[in-house]
Structure formats: structure tokens, C-alpha cells
Design an enzyme around this catalytic site. Structure first.
Site, PDB file in Angstrom:
ATOM      1  N   SER A 362       0.689  -1.021   0.062  1.00 21.46           N
ATOM      2  CA  SER A 362       0.082  -0.441   0.236  1.00 21.46           C
ATOM      3  C   SER A 362       0.945   1.257  -0.042  1.00 21.46           C
ATOM      4  CB  SER A 362      -0.980  -0.061   1.273  1.00 21.46           C
ATOM      5  OG  SER A 362      -0.167   0.171   2.752  1.00 21.46           O
ATOM      6  N   CYS A 363       2.237   1.134  -0.097  1.00 20.99           N
ATOM      7  CA  CYS A 363       3.019   2.168   0.412  1.00 20.99           C
ATOM      8  C   CYS A 363       3.962   2.037  -0.884  1.00 20.99           C
ATOM      9  CB  CYS A 363       3.445   2.437   1.708  1.00 20.99           C
ATOM     10  SG  CYS A 363       4.579   3.880   1.833  1.00 20.99           S
ATOM     11  N   GLU A 364       3.998   2.960  -1.553  1.00 22.31           N
ATOM     12  CA  GLU A 364       4.880   2.759  -3.257  1.00 22.31           C
ATOM     13  C   GLU A 364       6.562   3.073  -2.808  1.00 22.31           C
ATOM     14  OE1 GLU A 364       6.603   5.378  -6.435  1.00 22.31           O
ATOM     15  OE2 GLU A 364       4.439   4.905  -6.635  1.00 22.31           O
ATOM     16  N   ASP A 365       6.511   4.280  -1.567  1.00 26.40           N
ATOM     17  CA  ASP A 365       7.988   4.762  -0.976  1.00 26.40           C
ATOM     18  C   ASP A 365       8.867   3.701   0.110  1.00 26.40           C
ATOM     19  OD1 ASP A 365       8.280   6.999  -2.244  1.00 26.40           O
ATOM     20  OD2 ASP A 365       7.194   8.325  -1.138  1.00 26.40           O
ATOM     21  N   ARG A 366       7.605   2.784   0.799  1.00 28.14           N
ATOM     22  CA  ARG A 366       7.900   1.241   1.762  1.00 28.14           C
ATOM     23  C   ARG A 366       8.549   0.497   0.517  1.00 28.14           C
ATOM     24  NH1 ARG A 366       7.156   0.096   6.024  1.00 28.14           N
ATOM     25  NH2 ARG A 366       5.745   1.093   6.835  1.00 28.14           N
TER      26      ARG A 366
END
Length: 571
Positions: A362-366
Site C-alpha cells: 500500500s505504500c510505494e515508498d516502502r
């Protein structure tokens, strides 16, 4: 985890002058243990276990360590006087009745499906990485529970003395009432849809930091009293499908100038992504040109059922949708080359699958930060396996990069503490991405999606760069001397020096360790405090290793760098 010195491997019961008298006193124990030893399955080290059991009983040791002996069972009658029992990394499927005096039990990394009745005196319980579906009734004095990586579907009533509860990666759908004594809670990666009321302490030390980690669940509701916790509390709700109303409410309330509640972290999205994963081989071959895809697919089909294969497949698909994948020239080729290395090394593949398992969908930067960590894993693995044995300069450069990344993580951690509303991943990635060029961070992606909401300012970056360079100048060589890959190189290429260093260390353990720990405890007025003793022991050990390994590091680097004209210190 070990909390005592290694036993004397030269101990022999036959050499003990009063063995016959002792063996008569403990005849029932010895007879039962000898019988148990004869029933050993292939591969079990029951002979060593029995030797340790007898030594413990004869000397009335309070601690018994039976770690890494491949035991499938324990004898029914354990030494009755022990307060500490460590039985980690075996193949135990059950435990016998435990001694009534037991205070500390570490049974992690086994195959336990049930636990016996727990002694009333027990304060510390560690059963990480087993196959437990439930826990027995918990003793009233229990302060610490680690039951991560099991199959728990529910928890019993929690004791009022409990301070730490970690039950990550289970199948919990609800939690019992949380005691006011609780200081650390980790229920990440479960099936929770809501949280019980969080305990609000009326009186506790301002220095006590309370952490509740609840990421990667199905939480849609949070308790009404969550904002009444103290500023020393941290609550992590990332990767949960919180409604937009709750997210907006949290954002608004925690952003108020007069807000003095807990730090609450939650994801920017609602977590409602498609969780279907395509086959691993399909996700891998997508990174290769068409003329290689058939061969690659055949190779990777063999890994479909390895642990974390599904999440690794999902990670690869999410990685292809990051800013770096879309905008960075040569990125796909870089990933393909990395995947080829994974296909030829089971150890590296296992490590990489585990790292990728922490990435969220759910989080591209993760995902981008996880890619950074995977590249670090590759380089450290290659160093440990000998890639830089004949290139000390390259190994130093790699070590320097790993050191810089560690310092940036420390800086990011401190920055996160100053922000009420933040996805901490954005902060960690911001420092790495924005300083990648200036600090020569080859493992860092060059772009990120949400830098604008990271809370990291230009002044933060300038300060971070200066701090990294200052600490590198003062601390790097000490850090490098304790770095695992460097130790692996020394063992292979400087065997005599390494053996001498190890001999020095064990001489210190035998001749100085106990006295140095005792002196430190006495100076701080903490003699007899078990926790302080463990901490003091770790400090003495680290100081000793620092001194010994720094000496051999200085000797080897002086020799090697003078031969090729390299320098240890550079910017």
C-alpha cells in the site's frame, strides 16, 4: 538469546573427585537422563545435553542452556533449582513439566504446538517461531512475552504485571484487555479488526517510552481514548484499512499547535489494494527480455513454495510501479542481474525473500526503501562470501556506505520523533534519496514519490550530511573492526591473526570478565540486579571485542593499504 558465559568445554564428570558421592545423591536424575540419552534419534546431541544437565545439577547452577542440540524432546525431570532455561534452535514438539523455580524460559525456534502449565514464578517467556495455536494460563508475575511467528488465534487473560507483549505474525482476530503495566505491544501482521481500549497510566516516569505496534492488520476502528495517551507513547497503525474519516480526524487533531498526545503513525492510503499475487516465476520473468524469459521461468518455478515467495512476487510487481522503475535508466537491467544472483544462491534468496516480506503493497515508498535494503543485503552477502577478499579498498568503500546508512537511520529515527503525523518510511527514504549523491550511496534509489510530505527540510539534510561526515571521521574504524563481513574476510585471509585475536578474547572471558562485570555493577550500586548484570556483561564484552578487533584491524589495514597506496580516511 544467551545470558551467561559459555560453559567450560573441558569439564568432565569422570575427573570430578566427588563424582561418586554426587551421583549417589542424584541417582534418580542421572538414571533417567542416561535412559533418555540412549533413546536419542539420529542427529540429536543428547550426550552433550546429559553432560550439561549433570553439570548443572552437581554445581547447582541456576541457569541451564541446551541450545542448538537438535533435541526432539527433553527428559521429564529437569534440574529443580534452575531459574533460567534456554532451549532455543532445537526440534522440540513439547516440553515436560517445568521446574517450580523457573523465572526465565527461552524456547524460540522449535516446533512446539503446546506448552505445559507455566510455573507461578515465571517472569520471562520467549516462544518465538514455533507452531503454537494457543497459550496456557499466564502466571501473575509474568512481565515479558514474545510469541512471534506462531499460529495463535487467541490470547488468554493478560497478567497485570505484563510490560512487554509481542505476538507478531500470528492469526489473532481480537485482543484481551490490556493491562496498565504494558509498555510495549507488537501485534503486527495479524487479523485484528479493532483494538481494545489502550491503557492510560496516571503515573509513570516521563522517561518511559511506550510503543504499540499494530501494523499490517485489518484494523478499521481505533479506541476513543487513543489521543489521551502521553506524548511518550508511540502507536504504529500503518498498513491498516483505516477509513478516510479516521485518517483525516487523526491528521487534524495531531496537527493542532496545542496537541500533547501520543505519536501516531498511519499509512497515507487506506490499504485497500488487490492482494492477489501472480505466480513467482511470472513476476520474475517480467523483468527479463523475451529471449530469456522461458529459461528464467523454468529456474524460478522451483522456488514457488519457498517461504515468503508470494510476498516476494507481490514486491516485484510493486517495484515495477515505483518512480525509479519508471524513470531511472538501466533500472530493469539492474533488477534482472540481481534476480540472476538470487537464483544461484539459496542463502541470498532466503535473506532477500525475508527482507521483501516486510514491504507493504500500500505504500510505494516502502517498496523503494525495501529495494534499498535488498541491495544492501546483496552487497553484504557478497562481501561475506569473499568477493572483496583481494580488494580491501573496495571492502572499505562498501563498509563506509553501510556505516553512512546506519547513521542516516539514526538521524531519521530522531526526526520521526519530532513529527506527529508522518509515515515514517517517507522520513527514512528521504534522507537516503536526497543524500544519495553527496554521500555516494550506491544502494539508494534516486527518486521517491512522497518527499513533499516527509517533513524533511533542506536544513535537515545539511545537518545530516555534516553529522554523517563527523561521525565517520571519529567512529568508522571502530565500527569497521566489528563489522561481520570484515570478520569473514579476516577468518579466510588472516587465519593466524584471527586465531590469536579469538584466543585473546577467550582468555579475557576466563580471567577478567566476571571481575570487570562485578566492578561495574558495584560502581553503579546495582550488584545483584540481573538486568543490570546482563547489560554490564554486554558492555564489557563489546569493549573487549572493540579493543581486540581494532588492534588486528589496524595491523591488517596498515599492511594492505600501504601495499596498494589506498587510504583509510577519505571523504
Amino acid at each position: 538469546m544467551s545470558i551467561m558465559l559459555p560453559i567450560n568445554n573441558n569439564f568432565s564428570l569422570s575427573q570430578n573427585s566427588f563424582y561418586n558421592t554426587i551421583s549417589g545423591t542424584y541417582a534418580d536424575y542421572f538414571s533417567a537422563w542416561d535412559k533418555w540419552e540412549k533413546q536419542a534419534l539420529p542427529g540429536e546431541n543428547r550426550n552433550e545435553a546429559v553432560s550439561l544437565l549433570k553439570e548443572c545439577l552437581i554445581n547447582q547452577f541456576s541457569e541451564l542452556q541446551l541450545n542448538r542440540l537438535n533435541l526432539s524432546s527433553l527428559p521429564d525431570n529437569l534440574p529443580p533449582q534452575i531459574t533460567v532455561l534456554e532451549i532455543t534452535q532445537n526440534a522440540l514438539i513439547s516440553l515436560p513439566e517445568l521446574p517450580a523455580s523457573l523465572e526465565y524460559l527461552d524456547a524460540c525456534d522449535n516446533r512446539l504446538s503446546t506448552l505445559p502449565e507455566l510455573p507461578a514464578s515465571l517472569k520471562h517467556l520467549d516462544v518465538d517461531n514455533n507452531q503454537l495455536t494457543m497459550l496456557p494460563e499466564l502466571p501473575a508475575l509474568l512481565e515479558y512475552i514474545n510469541a512471534d511467528n506462531n499460529q495463535l488465534t487467541m490470547l488468554p487473560e493478560l497478567p497485570t504485571s505484563l510490560e512487554v507483549l509481542s505476538v507478531r505474525n500470528n492469526q489473532l482476530t481480537f485482543l484481551p484487555e490490556l493491562p496498565e503495566s504494558l509498555e510495549a505491544l507488537d501485534v503486527s501482521t495479524n487479523l485484528l479488526e479493532s483494538l481494545p481500549a489502550v491503557p492510560v497510566r496516571n503515573h509513570h516516569s516521563e522517561e518511559t517510552e511506550i510503543f504499540f505496534r499494530c501494523r499490517e492488520n485489518r484494523i478499521t476502528h481505533i479506541p476513543e481514548n487513543i489521543l489521551s495517551l502521553d506524548p511518550t507513547c508511540t502507536i504504529i497503525l500503518e498498513d491498516n484499512p483505516l477509513s478516510s474519516r479516521i485518517r483525516e480526524s487523526l491528521s487534524q487533531q495531531t496537527a493542532q499547535p496545542d496537541y500533547h498526545g501520543p505519536r501516531i503513525y498511519f499509512s497515507m492510503s487506506d490499504g485497500q489494494q488487490n492482494t492477489l499475487h501472480r505466480p513467482l516465476a511470472d513476476a520474475v520473468t517480467a523483468w527479463f527480455p523475451e529471449n530469456k524469459q522461458s529459461d528464467v521461468s523454468q529456474i524460478w518455478h522451483a522456488f514457488e513454495h519457498e517461504e515468503h515467495a508470494n510476498t516476494f512476487s507481490a514486491f516485484l510487481d510493486r517495484l515495477s510501479d515505483t518512480v525509479s522503475a519508471r524513470n531511472t535508466s538501466g533500472f530493469r537491467e539492474q533488477v534482472a542481474a540481481w534476480l540472476e544472483k538470487l537464483s544461484t544462491s539459496a542463502e541470498l534468496r532466503q535473506q532477500s525473500f525475508a527482507v521483501a516480506a516486510d514491504a507493504t503493497e500500500s505504500c510505494e515508498d516502502r517498496v523503494a526503501l525495501t529495494w534499498n535494503n535488498l541491495r544492501k543485503t546483496l552487497l553484504v552477502h557478497q562481501a561475506s562470501e569473499g568477493l572483496f577478499d583481494n580488494d580491501t579498498g573496495a571492502l572499505l568503500s562498501l563498509g563506509r556506505e553501510m556505516f553512512r546508512l546506519e547513521i542516516l537511520e539514526d538521524i531519521a529515527r530522531d526526526k520521526v520523533r519530532t513529527l506527529h503525523f508522518v509515515d515514517e518510511i517517507e522520513v527514512y527514504l528521504a534522507f537516503q534519496t536526497m543524500l544519495a549523491e553527496k554521500l555516494q550511496l550506491s544502494t539508494a534509489v534516486k527518486e521517491m514519490r512522497f518527499y513533499g510530505v516527509s517533513g524533511v527540510t533542506a536544513n535537515d539534510l545539511r545537518t545530516a550530511e555534516a553529522m554523517v561526515r563527523s561521525r565517520e571521521e571519529n567512529e568508522f574504524t571502530d565500527w569497521f573492526s566489528l563489522w561481520g563481513p570484515w570478520h569473514a574476510v579476516l577468518k579466510r585471509t588472516e587465519a593466524d591473526r584471527w586465531a590469536q585475536a579469538e584466543e585473546q578474547k577467550y582468555e579475557m572471558l576466563e580471567n577478567e570478565y566476571s571481575q570487570r562485570v562485578a566492578d561495574r555493577l558495584k560502581a553503579s550500586g546495582l550488584s545483584g540486579d540481573a538486568d543490570a548484570e546482563r547489560e554490564a556483561g554486554a558492555q564489557v564484552m563489546r569493549e573487549t571485542e572493540q579493543q581486540i578487533y581494532r588492534q588486528v584491524t589496524d595491523e591488517v589495514l596498515a599492511l594492505r593499504l600501504s601495499e596498494n597506496g589506498s587510504q583509510l580516511h577519505h571523504s
